[in-house]
Enzyme design. Structure first.
Site, PDB file in Angstrom:
ATOM      1  N   ASP A  17       0.872  -1.299  -0.033  1.00  0.00           N
ATOM      2  CA  ASP A  17      -0.029  -0.109  -0.134  1.00  0.00           C
ATOM      3  C   ASP A  17       0.806   1.326  -0.067  1.00  0.00           C
ATOM      4  O   ASP A  17       1.970   1.213   0.496  1.00  0.00           O
ATOM      5  CB  ASP A  17      -1.044  -0.062   1.316  1.00  0.00           C
ATOM      6  N   ASP A  19      -0.199   4.852   0.890  1.00  0.00           N
ATOM      7  CA  ASP A  19      -0.447   5.936   2.024  1.00  0.00           C
ATOM      8  C   ASP A  19      -0.285   5.341   3.388  1.00  0.00           C
ATOM      9  O   ASP A  19      -1.156   4.100   3.489  1.00  0.00           O
ATOM     10  CB  ASP A  19      -1.902   6.348   1.735  1.00  0.00           C
TER      11      ASP A  19
END
Length: 258
Positions: A17, A19
């Site tokens: 991922d 963020d």
């Protein structure tokens, strides 16, 4: 950190991922959501107790918004407060009359933060990605945000990645958002590795749930909170391993960095 479960074979790729894992941007997203939601909560459209309380940029962000598309995050939070708005249309201006208008207000606040240079990479991100590259472990970054590809390029992390799948791709391919595993499965296809041979690295509860649902070989939770307060929830969602930084992950799974 908690020990991971045994794996049946080596991991040939990693989906990370963006963020909150690679970029220190989750707090910026949360602040933008608070700007958008609090403007609407000032005059709650529901009589339910607590409907007008300010948005909690920590707990409520992680529970309802983190890892989801703007529309899905806005709808999930508003529904939790008993506020049901019409969907609206993609060109709705920022406001509180539709779900897409609320999402547009968040987008405007986030763009203002980007203009101020609010997003940077975590200090461990480049070191970990470089260490994985020396081990011939390809990585793809994923994000529900349409800004991820630009931010990864701005921070220089894109040069360590085999690819990026962001919100522009999910919209173009009509991929459902997390906790559906479609985003991760598409990234694994980009790596040409099967889910069982691939690790998913996530800080969001919805992302950990998606990795588990997708049958990935190893699901890693990243808890960057100062006091480790997010670790228990990541384990409960099914993380095989919880770490506080990416270099700990590299050492735990692939051995000491040489």
């Amino acid at each position: 950190m908690n020990g991971g479960r045994d794996r049946s074979g080596p991991l040939r790729g990693v989906v990370l991922d963006t963020d909150g894992v690679l970029l220190d941007s989750a707090v910026v997203h949360a602040a933008a959501w608070k700007t958008a939601f609090d403007a609407c909560l000032a005059e709650p459209a529901s009589d339910e107790p607590g409907a007008g309380a300010p948005f909690d940029a920590d707990a409520e962000y992680r529970r309802y918004v983190d890892g989801r598309s703007r529309y899905d995050g806005a709808e999930a939070f508003l529904t939790s407060r008993g506020i049901r708005l019409p969907p609206g249309s993609p060109d709705d201006p920022p406001g509180c009359g539709t779900v897409r208008a609320v999402a547009a207000r968040k987008e405007a606040a986030f763009r203002d933060a980007l203009a101020a240079g609010a997003v940077v990479a975590f200090p461990d991100a480049e070191e970990a990605l470089a260490a994985l590259r020396t081990r011939d472990v390809p990585c793809v970054a994923v994000s529900a945000s349409r800004h991820a590809r630009t931010l990864l390029a701005d921070t220089g992390l894109d040069r360590f990645l085999a690819g990026v799948v962001d919100g522009e791709d999910t919209a173009r391919l009509a991929l459902p958002g997390k906790p559906d595993p479609a985003l991760f499965l598409h990234a694994a296809d980009r790596l040409a590795t099967g889910p069982g041979d691939t690790a998913v690295v996530e800080d969001a509860l919805a992302g950990v749930r998606a990795g588990r649902r997708g049958g990935f070989g190893y699901v890693v939770g990243v808890d960057r909170s100062p006091d480790g307060s997010g670790s228990a929830a990541l384990r409960q969602e099914g993380a095989d391993l919880v770490v506080c930084d990416l270099m700990t992950l590299v050492r735990e799974v692939w051995g000491e960095v040489r």
